[in-house]
Design an enzyme around this catalytic site. Structure first.
Site, PDB file in Angstrom:
ATOM      1  N   LYS A 141      -8.883   0.878  -7.103  1.00 54.14           N
ATOM      2  CA  LYS A 141      -7.634   0.882  -6.330  1.00 54.14           C
ATOM      3  C   LYS A 141      -6.848  -0.402  -6.579  1.00 54.14           C
ATOM      4  CE  LYS A 141     -10.415  -0.794  -2.531  1.00 54.14           C
ATOM      5  NZ  LYS A 141     -11.201  -0.450  -1.348  1.00 54.14           N
TER       6      LYS A 141
ATOM      7  N   ARG B 104     -11.899   2.063  11.018  1.00 51.56           N
ATOM      8  CA  ARG B 104     -10.711   2.041  10.182  1.00 51.56           C
ATOM      9  C   ARG B 104     -10.434   3.493   9.837  1.00 51.56           C
ATOM     10  NH1 ARG B 104     -10.770  -1.477   4.657  1.00 51.56           N
ATOM     11  NH2 ARG B 104     -12.008   0.330   4.055  1.00 51.56           N
TER      12      ARG B 104
ATOM     13  N   TYR C 231       9.184 -29.308  -3.678  1.00 48.57           N
ATOM     14  CA  TYR C 231       9.760 -29.001  -2.363  1.00 48.57           C
ATOM     15  C   TYR C 231       9.020 -29.752  -1.263  1.00 48.57           C
ATOM     16  CZ  TYR C 231      12.420 -25.006  -4.150  1.00 48.57           C
ATOM     17  OH  TYR C 231      13.295 -24.199  -4.805  1.00 48.57           O
TER      18      TYR C 231
ATOM     19  N   MET D  76       8.007 -20.945  -6.219  1.00 45.48           N
ATOM     20  CA  MET D  76       7.992 -19.518  -6.544  1.00 45.48           C
ATOM     21  C   MET D  76       7.546 -19.266  -7.983  1.00 45.48           C
ATOM     22  SD  MET D  76      11.072 -16.744  -6.405  1.00 45.48           S
ATOM     23  CE  MET D  76      11.463 -17.085  -4.692  1.00 45.48           C
TER      24      MET D  76
HETATM   25  C1  LIG Z   1     -12.463  -0.975  -1.604  1.00 44.64           C
HETATM   26  C2  LIG Z   1     -13.604  -0.115  -1.240  1.00 44.64           C
HETATM   27  C3  LIG Z   1     -14.831  -0.262  -1.906  1.00 44.64           C
HETATM   28  C4  LIG Z   1     -15.113  -1.401  -2.855  1.00 44.64           C
HETATM   29  O1  LIG Z   1     -15.348  -2.565  -2.076  1.00 44.64           O
HETATM   30  P1  LIG Z   1     -15.695  -4.000  -2.688  1.00 44.64           P
HETATM   31  O2  LIG Z   1     -15.953  -4.828  -1.502  1.00 44.64           O
HETATM   32  O3  LIG Z   1     -14.492  -4.425  -3.451  1.00 44.64           O
HETATM   33  O4  LIG Z   1     -16.875  -3.833  -3.577  1.00 44.64           O
HETATM   34  C5  LIG Z   1     -15.820   0.652  -1.619  1.00 44.64           C
HETATM   35  N1  LIG Z   1     -15.611   1.647  -0.711  1.00 44.64           N
HETATM   36  C6  LIG Z   1     -14.452   1.789  -0.032  1.00 44.64           C
HETATM   37  C7  LIG Z   1     -14.298   2.876   0.954  1.00 44.64           C
HETATM   38  C8  LIG Z   1     -13.411   0.911  -0.271  1.00 44.64           C
HETATM   39  O5  LIG Z   1     -12.269   1.031   0.408  1.00 44.64           O
END
Ligand SMILES: *Cc1c(COP(=O)(O)O)cnc(C)c1O
Length: 348
Positions: free
Chosen positions: A39, A132, A248, A296
């Site tokens: 992701k 979550r 800055y 930036m």
């Molecule tokens: C992002 C995610 C992972 C991977 O987690 P890491 O801590 O990056 O290894 C696994 N399972 C779910 C449901 C996630 O959202």
């Protein structure tokens, strides 16, 4: 047409390290299959390239957050499995139904939606304490799931990177539920979960961070290699006189004459202001300190110790993830996923 000039900042991406990290996680996962969370564009590295390298290494299970991310990698996945962690909204349904990727059903509404459409194979997320995404671990969720073709039943650990009683509690809840849910595979562990040992591995593990060089728990630190190395070009070399300030807010004052290199890198590239006065550039065996604030698009590095560096030379930015996280106050995840679009990504 003239070619666009090369970018003045780059990410060197080490495919051998990525592959070795996956192999280590796969070995740690024992008999469980080892997947890959890709992701957020492969945690900022570039999802397509990550998929290409991990497919070559033997990885066959991938995880993205949304259907847009799925569409980006599906053409290259072949027979490999892809799960969409955020499930299906109404507006995802036409794409999801036509896609070989599976939704991870997270809510009662999503389950009902998928069932009503006769959606075919799916995954299911059970909430064992993260609060979550996921279905509540109740008898009624279990009943609702009957009739679904569940490929993977999963849950997600809230504290796997810590010594927390919650790990064992979530594990127990997951085991307690899984007996009553008819799924082909079970999956609980992210990167840190892989390090928690065989009890947490079930049939499939889902590491993300550690693939990309993040250290989820101390146990992994000797085995996980750095994958991402930013570097930036020197746009100008200058002398600041004793008493003058830099950048800055004039937060840095030179107490004697210093030599600075101004680098093409800044917070718009994900090199955030937490590195102000704390970042480091690497040159040969020198560790050169960042002075003043991160702007930036620019940072200033004290190169007094490196008299030969010139305008046009490149400096590596120290980006060993646990160390960079400690210095900047950002998490290893934020450091990776914030890496912007202006870098040329160079796979080696
Ligand atoms: C992002 C995610 C992972 C991977 O987690 P890491 O801590 O990056 O290894 C696994 N399972 C779910 C449901 C996630 O959202």
């Amino acid at each position: 047409m003239l070619d666009t000039p090369p970018a003045p900042l780059a990410l060197d991406l080490d495919s051998a390290a990525l592959r070795a990290n996956w192999r280590w996680l796969a070995r740690q996962s024992g008999p469980a299959a080892c997947g890959a969370a890709i992701k957020a564009n492969g945690y900022g590295l570039g999802a397509r390239e990550v998929v290409r390298h991990l497919l070559a290494e033997g990885c066959r299970d991938f995880f993205v957050a949304s259907w847009g991310e799925a569409a980006h990698v599906l053409p290259q996945l072949g027979e490999a499995s892809l799960s969409v962690l955020h499930g299906v909204r109404e507006e995802d349904m036409p794409f999801a139904l036509a896609s070989p990727a599976r939704p991870v059903l997270n809510s009662l509404d999503q389950v009902a939606r998928w069932k009503a459409a006769g959606g075919g194979p799916c995954d299911v997320m059970i909430d064992t304490g993260m609060n979550r995404l996921g279905l509540p671990p109740t008898q009624s969720s279990r009943a609702l799931l009957s009739g679904l073709a569940i490929e993977t039943m999963m849950s997600h650990l809230a504290c796997a990177d810590e010594e927390s009683p919650m790990n064992g509690e979530q594990l127990a809840t997951f085991i307690g539920l899984s007996a009553g849910i008819d799924a082909r595979r079970r999956s609980l562990a992210n990167s840190a979960g892989v390090c928690l040992g065989p009890d947490y591995h079930f049939d499939l593990t889902r590491p993300g961070l550690a693939l990309y060089g993040g250290i989820p728990r101390g146990e992994a630190s000797a085995y996980i290699a750095q994958v991402v190395r930013p570097r930036a070009q020197i746009l100008q070399r200058r002398t600041v006189r004793g008493g003058e300030t830099v950048g800055y807010g004039a937060t840095y004052t030179a107490h004697e004459d210093r030599e600075l290199a101004i680098l093409n890198l800044g917070y718009a590239d994900g090199y955030l202001r937490g590195f102000s006065g704390k970042g480091l550039a690497l040159f040969e065996d020198l560790r050169l300190p960042l002075v003043g604030r991160v702007s930036m698009d620019l940072i200033a590095i004290d190169v007094t110790a490196a008299p030969h560096l010139r305008e046009g030379d490149w400096l590596e930015i120290a980006f060993d993830l646990p160390t960079a996280a400690a210095r900047s106050g950002l998490s290893q995840y934020e450091l990776l996923t914030g890496l912007g679009r202006r870098y040329e990504r160079i796979w080696r």
